[in-house]
Motif scaffolding. Structure first.
Motif, PDB file in Angstrom:
ATOM      1  N   ALA A   1       0.815  -1.284   0.056  1.00  0.00           N
ATOM      2  CA  ALA A   1       0.037  -0.255   0.026  1.00  0.00           C
ATOM      3  C   ALA A   1       0.802   1.376  -0.180  1.00  0.00           C
ATOM      4  O   ALA A   1       0.660   2.266  -0.898  1.00  0.00           O
ATOM      5  N   THR A   2       2.000   1.154   0.760  1.00  0.00           N
ATOM      6  CA  THR A   2       2.748   2.468   0.856  1.00  0.00           C
ATOM      7  C   THR A   2       3.533   2.707  -0.605  1.00  0.00           C
ATOM      8  O   THR A   2       3.762   3.689  -1.055  1.00  0.00           O
ATOM      9  N   THR A   3       4.108   1.433  -1.185  1.00  0.00           N
ATOM     10  CA  THR A   3       4.485   1.564  -2.625  1.00  0.00           C
ATOM     11  C   THR A   3       3.428   2.250  -3.595  1.00  0.00           C
ATOM     12  O   THR A   3       3.852   2.838  -4.172  1.00  0.00           O
TER      13      THR A   3
ATOM     14  N   VAL B   1      -6.766   2.507  -5.631  1.00  0.00           N
ATOM     15  CA  VAL B   1      -7.558   1.333  -4.994  1.00  0.00           C
ATOM     16  C   VAL B   1      -6.343   0.565  -4.416  1.00  0.00           C
ATOM     17  O   VAL B   1      -6.824   0.104  -3.498  1.00  0.00           O
ATOM     18  N   LEU B   2      -5.187   0.138  -4.863  1.00  0.00           N
ATOM     19  CA  LEU B   2      -4.380  -0.469  -4.103  1.00  0.00           C
ATOM     20  C   LEU B   2      -3.828  -0.256  -2.959  1.00  0.00           C
ATOM     21  O   LEU B   2      -3.838  -0.746  -1.807  1.00  0.00           O
TER      22      LEU B   2
ATOM     23  N   GLY C   1      -6.543  -1.680   4.047  1.00  0.00           N
ATOM     24  CA  GLY C   1      -7.554  -2.111   4.781  1.00  0.00           C
ATOM     25  C   GLY C   1      -6.991  -3.748   5.186  1.00  0.00           C
ATOM     26  O   GLY C   1      -7.425  -3.991   6.373  1.00  0.00           O
ATOM     27  N   ILE C   2      -6.500  -4.218   4.346  1.00  0.00           N
ATOM     28  CA  ILE C   2      -6.034  -5.665   4.666  1.00  0.00           C
ATOM     29  C   ILE C   2      -4.894  -5.645   5.838  1.00  0.00           C
ATOM     30  O   ILE C   2      -5.054  -6.321   6.845  1.00  0.00           O
ATOM     31  N   ALA C   3      -3.893  -4.763   5.701  1.00  0.00           N
ATOM     32  CA  ALA C   3      -3.109  -4.353   6.988  1.00  0.00           C
ATOM     33  C   ALA C   3      -3.677  -4.293   8.313  1.00  0.00           C
ATOM     34  O   ALA C   3      -3.107  -4.935   9.094  1.00  0.00           O
ATOM     35  N   PHE C   4      -4.489  -3.551   8.208  1.00  0.00           N
ATOM     36  CA  PHE C   4      -5.071  -3.072   9.457  1.00  0.00           C
ATOM     37  C   PHE C   4      -6.101  -4.262  10.084  1.00  0.00           C
ATOM     38  O   PHE C   4      -6.004  -4.543  11.133  1.00  0.00           O
TER      39      PHE C   4
END
Length: 109
Positions: free
Chosen positions: A16-18, A33-34, A40-43
């Motif tokens: 996400a950060t990339t 979107v990524l 969302g997945i990370a948290f």
């Protein structure tokens, strides 16, 4: 299983950060979107990890590994320069994560 959730959270956050860099201020749809999906997945995975592993340990590993991975990706993809102090600092971060996981009694396995 909790360490797997933490690993997925870290990988999703790094992706996400990339993508955040690639989104160009959210002006490009695909990377934007990524970013949203990745965070969302990370948290979500991070919240599952926090059920059994102490928050201080989770956050130390999450941020330490994330910093190292993002820095490596920035070096590979974006040509970010890393001088000796930067490499030394990254080494200290890696050492800190290792110390937490190998020597600390605060970590629940």
């Amino acid at each position: 299983m909790n360490w797997i959730f933490l690993s997925v959270a870290i990988i999703a956050e790094v992706i996400a950060t990339t993508a955040l860099k690639a989104s160009d201020g959210f002006s490009r749809l695909g990377p934007s979107v990524l970013v949203v999906a990745g965070y969302g997945i990370a948290f979500y995975c991070l919240s599952l990890t926090l059920r059994t592993i102490p928050v201080g340990i989770v956050y130390a590993v999450w941020s330490g590994v994330g910093i190292v991975l993002i820095t490596l990706i920035a070096w590979l993809l974006y040509g970010q320069k890393l001088d000796a102090p930067a490499l030394f600092g990254i080494g200290l971060i890696i050492a800190g994560v290792i110390v937490l996981n190998v020597f600390s009694r605060s970590v629940t396995h």
